[in-house]
Design a protein around this motif. Structure first.
Motif, mmCIF file in Angstrom:
data_model
loop_
_atom_site.group_PDB
_atom_site.id
_atom_site.type_symbol
_atom_site.label_atom_id
_atom_site.label_comp_id
_atom_site.label_asym_id
_atom_site.label_seq_id
_atom_site.Cartn_x
_atom_site.Cartn_y
_atom_site.Cartn_z
ATOM 1 N N HIS A 13 -3.882 3.653 0.452
ATOM 2 C CA HIS A 13 -4.380 3.175 -0.831
ATOM 3 C C HIS A 13 -3.705 1.833 -1.111
ATOM 4 C CE1 HIS A 13 -6.315 7.010 -1.865
ATOM 5 N NE2 HIS A 13 -5.285 7.566 -1.250
ATOM 6 N N GLY B 184 -10.819 3.018 -3.941
ATOM 7 C CA GLY B 184 -10.951 4.461 -3.769
ATOM 8 C C GLY B 184 -12.352 4.888 -3.401
ATOM 9 N N SER C 151 0.829 -1.204 0.000
ATOM 10 C CA SER C 151 0.000 0.000 0.000
ATOM 11 C C SER C 151 0.863 1.254 0.000
ATOM 12 C CB SER C 151 -0.915 0.008 1.230
ATOM 13 O OG SER C 151 -0.139 0.069 2.422
ATOM 14 N N ASN D 146 -10.306 0.760 0.346
ATOM 15 C CA ASN D 146 -9.013 1.378 0.059
ATOM 16 C C ASN D 146 -8.444 0.928 -1.281
ATOM 17 O OD1 ASN D 146 -9.111 2.729 2.480
ATOM 18 N ND2 ASN D 146 -7.777 1.304 3.567
#
Length: 231
Positions: free
Chosen positions: A71, A190, A62, A187
């Motif tokens: 993210h 989005g 991530s 995550n």
């Protein structure tokens, strides 16, 4: 011990075609380490020191934005390597890697791995193929994030995870084997947990998914794919 390590390394797809002599050399530059659940392997921006191969377990990679929001780039499983970029370059780790469960990794120092690719062009070719596949995947995900709605992104992500980590066939129930939470899924695409819950509830209502606290089962990959463009 060396022979045992040879057999373990041979289970990694990248090394599966190496001769025993080469595997013995590889075992001398490879270390093995167990990572516990939620243990960090490395942090984004740290000096890149090694290449990692997953013997068992799941790794989450991530990145964080300027606001500290996570993210998720990918979930990696047994047989995969990471990171996928920066070979022959002195660049830091491009993302954070975290073990999602008890995970066993084989670790090769980056200098030794660079030399391994120079000594074995077939390994270098396979690494380039892996990097190309990951680049294509990331390019497609960027396109989805910028052009598709949340429902489409969630379904496309579930299809990809089902194909990558699931078990059984396309017209049979497919269990996603990674520990995937709604927050992780949000995550990845989005979005928010609330939006993820709405999409998952719709898919459950239409008998496309069964969801428990520990797993997601796709009733039929073909049916889920057919629903991708159906509101």
């Amino acid at each position: 011990m060396t022979q045992n390590m040879n057999q373990l390394l041979k289970q990694i797809p990248l090394f599966s075609k190496l001769e025993d002599r080469d595997l013995s050399i590889l075992s001398t530059i490879t270390t093995k380490r167990l990572y516990h659940k939620k243990e960090i392997v490395f942090m984004e921006g740290e000096e890149r020191e090694a290449v990692y191969f997953i013997a068992k377990g799941v790794i989450k990679t991530s990145k964080s934005d300027f606001n500290g929001k996570e993210h998720i780039i990918n979930f990696l499983q047994a047989g995969e390597m990471f990171p996928h970029v920066g070979f022959f370059e002195e660049t830091p780790y491009p993302a954070t890697a975290e073990a999602l469960e008890e995970t066993e990794l084989y670790i090769i120092r980056i200098q030794d791995f660079d030399q391994l690719m120079l000594d074995h062009p077939n390994i270098a070719v396979q690494v380039m193929k892996i990097m190309g596949q990951k680049l294509s995947l990331l390019t497609e995900r960027i396109r989805e994030l910028s052009t598709k709605d949340v429902r489409h992104r969630v379904i496309a992500t579930l299809i990809r995870l089902g194909e990558e980590s699931g078990t059984n066939g396309i017209d049979q129930p497919v269990s996603i084997t990674i520990p995937l939470t709604n927050t992780n899924l949000a995550n990845m695409v989005g979005s928010t947990r609330e939006s993820i819950n709405r999409v998952l509830n719709e898919l459950k209502k239409n008998d496309l998914l069964t969801v428990s606290r520990s797993s997601i089962e796709i009733v039929s990959l073909s049916a889920l794919k057919s629903s991708l463009y159906r509101k």
